[in-house]
Scaffold this active site. Structure first.
Site, PDB file in Angstrom:
ATOM      1  N   GLY A 275       0.791  -1.418   0.088  1.00 56.54           N
ATOM      2  CA  GLY A 275      -0.037   0.023  -0.280  1.00 56.54           C
ATOM      3  C   GLY A 275       0.841   1.346  -0.152  1.00 56.54           C
ATOM      4  O   GLY A 275       0.500   2.497  -0.732  1.00 56.54           O
TER       5      GLY A 275
ATOM      6  N   CYS B 215      24.384   0.667   6.105  1.00 54.36           N
ATOM      7  CA  CYS B 215      25.050   0.873   7.048  1.00 54.36           C
ATOM      8  C   CYS B 215      25.184  -0.334   8.043  1.00 54.36           C
ATOM      9  O   CYS B 215      24.162  -0.692   8.482  1.00 54.36           O
ATOM     10  CB  CYS B 215      24.740   2.155   7.757  1.00 54.36           C
ATOM     11  SG  CYS B 215      24.801   3.404   6.688  1.00 54.36           S
TER      12      CYS B 215
END
Ligand SMILES: *Cc1c(COP(=O)(O)O)cnc(C)c1O
Length: 390
Positions: free
Chosen positions: A205, A331
């Site tokens: 969605g 990261c």
């Protein structure tokens, strides 16, 4: 909801704001129309069930499916888990191989890692520097022991569009099921599950201006019909494919968002394509050394992924708090590494670390594109000046 004025939002591949029209459609279902769609004994329940059915029709219409082929989930991650794990658990044959691609979303990659531990043979195909899967390699990989092939239609980092219809044809020919992650293409590209021979398809969605926390899985009901075993037990909702009380307001929103996306698709595609061209032209004029990552011809209109040689995009974005774009790098606690998608395309670590992903959307305007170009060009110049001094 338009994004705020103070930060330019160009990260529509990560998520989208909720369209005001979508919000208006769902609000009554958070207020007075709060019924449980499973309540069969009163008007509140019937009203909720009608709304859920309408959402099912709206989503199905956008992809050429039947309403009963839509299963509500919490998002594309859950849909992909349900498709792949459900298929493995439900298989009647000895087919033990799953074929996928190195640039898939983590929702697919991590699910397949899990299935690999359970003893499935997972074959991950490489892509070329353009991000495209080589169909001849796919033909070689899909054998009569292959249960399912899972390939995304549009990559979330590069916007590269795989030839889903060709992949579907190969799968159907070999008797393997085809699951397609369509989180980035649903509502943006025409999809016809019948013509493209897609058996399972995942949607989200929040990539199409509906809220986060809702998605759907298309499960083909015609022959060849995949049998999926539900992964969330508890009441047998959704025809025994996914239990739990339906999130009626979110489903209403996803239905409304799908209908809007369908109506506006052609115009939006053209408008956003022009904005993307403007962005690339603008960046190239200021930064002629710019490199585009991934095919420029087989790419969805709303995405641009580029590397600025000699620049680390993490540092660049640190200097640009008023620009919301993404680096595509990952990261962990100590190190930054280039995105696995760009590395899988054979790009160097350095080029990967220099990558910037721009995602253009419904509320993007020319003025924002121009401002983003200036911001990036100026920040690059500033970083280079610092690098020269050091
Ligand atoms: C966003 C995204 C997902 C995950 O969808 P959620 O609804 O956030 O779980 C999966 N695949 C692709 C390609 C995506 O872009």
């Amino acid at each position: 909801m338009k994004p705020s004025e103070s930060v330019i939002y160009l990260d529509y591949n990560a998520t989208t704001p909720v369209d005001e029209r979508v919000l208006e459609t769902m609000l009554p279902f958070l207020r007075e129309k709060f019924g449980n769609a499973a309540s069969r004994t009163h008007a509140y329940g019937w009203e909720a069930e009608r709304a859920v059915d309408e959402g099912r029709r709206q989503v199905a219409r956008l992809i050429g499916a039947r309403p009963a082929e839509i299963v509500w989930t919490s998002g594309a991650t859950e849909s992909t888990n349900l498709a792949l794990k459900g298929l493995v658990e439900g298989r009647s044959s000895r087919r033990n191989r799953i074929v996928s691609v190195s640039t898939e979303h983590k929702a697919t990659i991590d699910t397949l890692k899990h299935l690999g531990k359970l003893g499935l043979e997972v074959l991950t195909l490489p892509v070329g520097e353009d991000g495209l899967l080589d169909l001849d390699r796919l033909r070689e990989a899909v054998d009569d022991q292959t249960l399912v092939v899972s390939v995304m239609q549009v990559n979330n980092e590069t916007g590269v569009i795989q030839d889903v219809a060709a992949i579907g044809a190969i799968c159907r020919e070999r008797g393997a099921f085809f699951h397609c992650d369509a989180a980035q293409s649903f509502g943006k590209l025409p999809i016809d599950v019948e013509a493209m021979k897609i058996d399972l398809m995942s949607f989200s969605g929040h990539k199409i201006y509906a809220p986060k926390g809702v998605g759907a899985l298309y499960v083909r009901s015609r022959d060849p019909k995949p049998r999926i075993v539900e992964q969330i037990n508890g009441g047998g909702h959704e025809g025994g494919r996914r239990s739990g009380t339906l999130a009626v307001p979110l489903i209403v929103a996803l239905g409304a968002a799908a209908e809007l996306a369908g109506k506006e698709m052609a115009n939006e595609d053209q408008r956003i394509h022009a904005l993307r061209d403007r962005l690339l032209d603008g960046l190239r004029a200021r930064l002629p050394e710019l490199e585009v990552n991934g095919s420029m011809t087989r790419r969805i209109a709303n995405n641009l992924n580029v590397s600025v040689p000699g620049i680390e995009s993490e540092a660049l974005l640190m200097a640009l708090p008023r620009l919301a774009i993404s680096t595509g790098s990952a990261c962990n606690s100590t190190e930054v590494s280039a995105s696995y998608v760009l590395r899988a395309m054979g790009l160097t670590e350095k080029r990967g670390l220099a990558a910037l992903r721009f995602g253009i959307g419904r509320y993007s305007h020319e003025s924002e594109i121009d401002e983003a170009v200036s911001m990036v060009a100026e920040a690059v110049a500033a970083l280079r000046a610092v690098n020269r001094r050091n």
